[in-house]
Motif scaffolding. Structure first.
Motif, PDB file in Angstrom:
ATOM      1  N   SER A  98      -3.299   8.193   9.540  1.00  0.00           N
ATOM      2  CA  SER A  98      -1.891   8.609   9.608  1.00  0.00           C
ATOM      3  C   SER A  98      -1.164   7.796  10.674  1.00  0.00           C
ATOM      4  O   SER A  98      -0.035   7.334  10.472  1.00  0.00           O
ATOM      5  N   GLU A  99      -1.839   7.634  11.812  1.00  0.00           N
ATOM      6  CA  GLU A  99      -1.255   6.888  12.933  1.00  0.00           C
ATOM      7  C   GLU A  99      -0.907   5.464  12.504  1.00  0.00           C
ATOM      8  O   GLU A  99       0.188   4.957  12.773  1.00  0.00           O
ATOM      9  N   GLU A 100      -1.852   4.817  11.804  1.00  0.00           N
ATOM     10  CA  GLU A 100      -1.603   3.451  11.327  1.00  0.00           C
ATOM     11  C   GLU A 100      -0.429   3.449  10.342  1.00  0.00           C
ATOM     12  O   GLU A 100       0.444   2.591  10.394  1.00  0.00           O
ATOM     13  N   TRP A 101      -0.402   4.433   9.448  1.00  0.00           N
ATOM     14  CA  TRP A 101       0.647   4.500   8.427  1.00  0.00           C
ATOM     15  C   TRP A 101       2.014   4.693   9.070  1.00  0.00           C
ATOM     16  O   TRP A 101       2.997   4.060   8.678  1.00  0.00           O
ATOM     17  N   CYS A 145       4.995  14.201  10.106  1.00  0.00           N
ATOM     18  CA  CYS A 145       5.988  13.896   9.083  1.00  0.00           C
ATOM     19  C   CYS A 145       6.044  15.084   8.126  1.00  0.00           C
ATOM     20  O   CYS A 145       5.015  15.456   7.548  1.00  0.00           O
ATOM     21  N   PRO A 146       7.212  15.726   7.966  1.00  0.00           N
ATOM     22  CA  PRO A 146       7.297  16.900   7.091  1.00  0.00           C
ATOM     23  C   PRO A 146       6.749  16.587   5.703  1.00  0.00           C
ATOM     24  O   PRO A 146       7.062  15.551   5.126  1.00  0.00           O
ATOM     25  N   GLY A 147       5.903  17.471   5.207  1.00  0.00           N
ATOM     26  CA  GLY A 147       5.333  17.280   3.878  1.00  0.00           C
ATOM     27  C   GLY A 147       4.037  16.502   3.872  1.00  0.00           C
ATOM     28  O   GLY A 147       3.291  16.517   2.907  1.00  0.00           O
ATOM     29  N   LEU A 167       2.917   3.762  12.104  1.00  0.00           N
ATOM     30  CA  LEU A 167       3.306   2.524  12.788  1.00  0.00           C
ATOM     31  C   LEU A 167       3.803   1.473  11.794  1.00  0.00           C
ATOM     32  O   LEU A 167       4.722   0.723  12.086  1.00  0.00           O
ATOM     33  N   ARG A 168       3.168   1.414  10.624  1.00  0.00           N
ATOM     34  CA  ARG A 168       3.648   0.473   9.601  1.00  0.00           C
ATOM     35  C   ARG A 168       5.044   0.876   9.121  1.00  0.00           C
ATOM     36  O   ARG A 168       5.892   0.045   8.837  1.00  0.00           O
ATOM     37  N   ARG A 169       5.256   2.176   9.026  1.00  0.00           N
ATOM     38  CA  ARG A 169       6.524   2.696   8.495  1.00  0.00           C
ATOM     39  C   ARG A 169       7.690   2.450   9.452  1.00  0.00           C
ATOM     40  O   ARG A 169       8.828   2.286   9.021  1.00  0.00           O
ATOM     41  N   VAL A 170       7.409   2.418  10.764  1.00  0.00           N
ATOM     42  CA  VAL A 170       8.516   2.252  11.726  1.00  0.00           C
ATOM     43  C   VAL A 170       8.608   0.838  12.282  1.00  0.00           C
ATOM     44  O   VAL A 170       9.251   0.621  13.286  1.00  0.00           O
ATOM     45  N   ALA A 171       7.941  -0.106  11.622  1.00  0.00           N
ATOM     46  CA  ALA A 171       7.889  -1.480  12.129  1.00  0.00           C
ATOM     47  C   ALA A 171       9.204  -1.877  12.792  1.00  0.00           C
ATOM     48  O   ALA A 171      10.264  -1.749  12.196  1.00  0.00           O
ATOM     49  N   GLY A 172       9.122  -2.339  14.030  1.00  0.00           N
ATOM     50  CA  GLY A 172      10.325  -2.759  14.763  1.00  0.00           C
ATOM     51  C   GLY A 172       9.940  -3.105  16.190  1.00  0.00           C
ATOM     52  O   GLY A 172       8.815  -2.856  16.624  1.00  0.00           O
ATOM     53  N   ARG A 173      10.895  -3.664  16.930  1.00  0.00           N
ATOM     54  CA  ARG A 173      10.596  -4.161  18.278  1.00  0.00           C
ATOM     55  C   ARG A 173      10.198  -3.051  19.235  1.00  0.00           C
ATOM     56  O   ARG A 173       9.554  -3.300  20.245  1.00  0.00           O
ATOM     57  N   ALA A 174      10.592  -1.807  18.939  1.00  0.00           N
ATOM     58  CA  ALA A 174      10.329  -0.706  19.884  1.00  0.00           C
ATOM     59  C   ALA A 174       8.954  -0.061  19.656  1.00  0.00           C
ATOM     60  O   ALA A 174       8.635   0.931  20.296  1.00  0.00           O
ATOM     61  N   PHE A 175       8.145  -0.649  18.746  1.00  0.00           N
ATOM     62  CA  PHE A 175       6.840  -0.068  18.437  1.00  0.00           C
ATOM     63  C   PHE A 175       5.796  -1.171  18.336  1.00  0.00           C
ATOM     64  O   PHE A 175       6.122  -2.311  18.027  1.00  0.00           O
ATOM     65  N   PRO A 176       4.524  -0.833  18.570  1.00  0.00           N
ATOM     66  CA  PRO A 176       3.481  -1.871  18.484  1.00  0.00           C
ATOM     67  C   PRO A 176       3.366  -2.419  17.057  1.00  0.00           C
ATOM     68  O   PRO A 176       3.483  -1.668  16.088  1.00  0.00           O
ATOM     69  N   ALA A 221       0.883  -1.166   0.000  1.00  0.00           N
ATOM     70  CA  ALA A 221       0.000   0.000   0.000  1.00  0.00           C
ATOM     71  C   ALA A 221       0.916   1.211   0.000  1.00  0.00           C
ATOM     72  O   ALA A 221       1.604   1.474   0.977  1.00  0.00           O
ATOM     73  N   ALA A 222       0.935   1.932  -1.109  1.00  0.00           N
ATOM     74  CA  ALA A 222       2.070   2.805  -1.392  1.00  0.00           C
ATOM     75  C   ALA A 222       2.320   3.896  -0.373  1.00  0.00           C
ATOM     76  O   ALA A 222       3.359   3.929   0.257  1.00  0.00           O
ATOM     77  N   THR A 223       1.396   4.811  -0.195  1.00  0.00           N
ATOM     78  CA  THR A 223       1.722   5.982   0.611  1.00  0.00           C
ATOM     79  C   THR A 223       0.561   6.354   1.506  1.00  0.00           C
ATOM     80  O   THR A 223      -0.536   5.809   1.403  1.00  0.00           O
ATOM     81  N   LEU A 224       0.815   7.327   2.356  1.00  0.00           N
ATOM     82  CA  LEU A 224      -0.242   7.853   3.210  1.00  0.00           C
ATOM     83  C   LEU A 224      -1.357   8.431   2.350  1.00  0.00           C
ATOM     84  O   LEU A 224      -2.537   8.300   2.664  1.00  0.00           O
ATOM     85  N   GLY A 225      -0.984   9.054   1.223  1.00  0.00           N
ATOM     86  CA  GLY A 225      -1.995   9.612   0.314  1.00  0.00           C
ATOM     87  C   GLY A 225      -2.969   8.543  -0.151  1.00  0.00           C
ATOM     88  O   GLY A 225      -4.178   8.755  -0.179  1.00  0.00           O
ATOM     89  N   ASP A 226      -2.427   7.348  -0.496  1.00  0.00           N
ATOM     90  CA  ASP A 226      -3.302   6.243  -0.924  1.00  0.00           C
ATOM     91  C   ASP A 226      -4.241   5.837   0.204  1.00  0.00           C
ATOM     92  O   ASP A 226      -5.412   5.538  -0.017  1.00  0.00           O
ATOM     93  N   ALA A 227      -3.681   5.802   1.423  1.00  0.00           N
ATOM     94  CA  ALA A 227      -4.507   5.408   2.568  1.00  0.00           C
ATOM     95  C   ALA A 227      -5.635   6.412   2.789  1.00  0.00           C
ATOM     96  O   ALA A 227      -6.772   6.034   3.083  1.00  0.00           O
ATOM     97  N   LEU A 228      -5.338   7.704   2.612  1.00  0.00           N
ATOM     98  CA  LEU A 228      -6.351   8.730   2.874  1.00  0.00           C
ATOM     99  C   LEU A 228      -7.452   8.713   1.819  1.00  0.00           C
ATOM    100  O   LEU A 228      -8.591   9.094   2.092  1.00  0.00           O
TER     101      LEU A 228
END
Length: 432
Positions: free
Chosen positions: A183-186, A282-284, A188-197, A110-117
């Motif tokens: 945006s919040e979901e996007w 996120c800037p932009g 979290l997907r973008r920072v996927a890692g052990r330090a995040f849900p 799912a490409a970008t936040l724009g697509d999600a919105l």
């Protein structure tokens, strides 16, 4: 670096070396060579099936683009292609390191936040969910939290694993709130890692919500309530993990804007997780939210009160106040109420509340929470280095000699004792 698509090889980077004869092996741009790092940057749509090829000069300088393209046309298997490139370079007389890496884009996400919105128009809000109800494959266990702009359910998946379903109340028809949720979901997907849900893939979703994993543990606010100021070794471990997590966020161009003990979960599995991306920026992408004053007043950087744009330094200030509070139970500038226009002068040294602290620690905290943003740490990694290099043996805390800590008091006491001794001697001499 090359792009390989439909039998065409396109070079997408250049070698940063001096062009003068005999100087082609000397790098003119490398990490640490100059005061600034300049990046080559290309932007364009990804295509399914296209490949990207990374070669060391031991391969490309020896073979040339024509031969590289010919080998890629012959070998469709990725592993065989890179092995052939390296072997061909050696056979052609390459004396340099010969390395090749080839990756193929098999599927686009799912490409970008724009697509999600864009999907906002397609998805209605879920109806109010009742305990015991099954909704789109989720078994509803309980309502965990509800506010004017947020609704959180505890749910189980088909295997009985606990998850949290986050959506908006039905009466909330605020487009901004819906955008913030996606945006919040996007983020979290973008920072996927052990330090995040972890966020659930949720491919069959028909309504506006997202699902993240629930973790057993307690927030650092709850931990502080239970045991008070943290022991130094535990504090140091938490500080290092928090800075690594924040550094990862910032490298992904995401500013959290609400770091505080309530949003940091220490899991029973030992992981520290950063929660609640409801105010992330996120800037932009989030320019419409840049003017909003973020988070909790006591953790907000001075320049944010003045209306400045969000920056990494503001996040690091929040980290500084959080770590200061966990160590002392106080705030560096005192507690700030929502209605106050705070004034910032000098932060109170953490050593006033914790005399047991090693000398470097209050200094590192003062730099993090200084009112002048340019004097703070530039990155989370810079601060992390200070923590990691600090003498760990100091954490067992050998108290410094009294003469070092309170030289004035020591000399005043010695002077007074000396004066008393002289008076006693004088009295004794006069009476004998």
């Amino acid at each position: 670096a090359y792009r390989w698509l439909d039998g065409e090889l396109q070079r997408i980077s250049e070698d940063h070396v001096w062009e003068q004869p005999g100087m082609q092996h000397v790098l003119k741009r490398a990490l640490g060579l100059d005061q600034h790092l300049v990046l080559d940057f290309l932007d364009g749509p990804l295509r399914e099936g296209e490949c990207f090829l990374l070669l060391s000069d031991g391969v490309w300088a020896t073979l040339g683009d024509h031969s590289i393209g010919a080998i890629l046309r012959e070998q469709s298997d990725l592993e065989l292609a890179v092995n052939t490139l390296v072997n061909a370079a050696h056979l052609a007389g390459s004396q340099d390191n010969a390395s090749a890496l080839l990756v193929r884009i098999d599927q686009l996400g799912a490409a970008t936040l724009g697509d999600a919105l864009v999907q906002l128009q397609q998805w209605p809000l879920p109806p109010p969910l009742k305990v015991g109800q099954t909704f789109e494959g989720w078994q509803v266990q309980s309502v965990l939290a509800q506010s004017r702009q947020s609704l959180l359910y505890r749910v189980h998946d088909a295997q009985g694993q606990p998850w949290l379903l986050k959506t908006l109340p039905l009466r909330c028809d605020d487009t901004d709130a819906a955008q913030a949720l996606l945006s919040e979901e996007w983020f979290l997907r973008r920072v996927a890692g052990r330090a995040f849900p972890e966020v659930h893939a949720a491919s069959g979703r028909q309504h506006l919500y997202y699902v993240m994993r629930e973790y057993a543990g307690q927030t650092l606010a709850q931990l502080f309530q239970q045991q008070g100021p943290l022991p130094l070794a535990q504090w140091q471990s938490i500080a290092e993990r928090l800075l690594r997590a924040v550094g990862l966020l910032h490298r992904r161009q995401i500013l959290h804007r609400d770091i505080k003990p309530e949003n940091l979960l220490l899991g029973e599995d030992g992981e520290l997780r950063v929660l609640d991306f409801g105010l992330a920026y996120c800037p932009g992408l989030s320019e419409d939210r840049a003017h909003l004053l973020p988070g909790t007043p006591s953790f907000i950087a001075p320049e944010a009160f003045a209306g400045e744009q969000p920056t990494a330094q503001q996040d690091l200030y929040s980290v500084g106040v959080t770590l200061y509070y966990l160590l002392t139970g106080h705030y560096p500038y005192g507690e700030i109420e929502a209605f106050q226009r705070p004034r910032f002068s000098q932060p109170v040294s953490a050593s006033r509340y914790r005399p047991d602290l090693p000398e470097w620690l209050p200094h590192s905290l003062e730099r993090a929470v200084t009112a002048v943003s340019a004097q703070r740490y530039e990155t989370a990694e810079e601060w992390l280095l200070v923590l990691e290099q600090a003498d760990r043996r100091e954490l067992s805390v050998r108290p410094r000699p009294l003469l070092e800590r309170e030289p004035l008091k020591v000399w005043q006491t010695l002077a007074l004792a000396s004066l008393l001794l002289n008076l006693v001697l004088l009295y004794w001499l006069m009476h004998h």
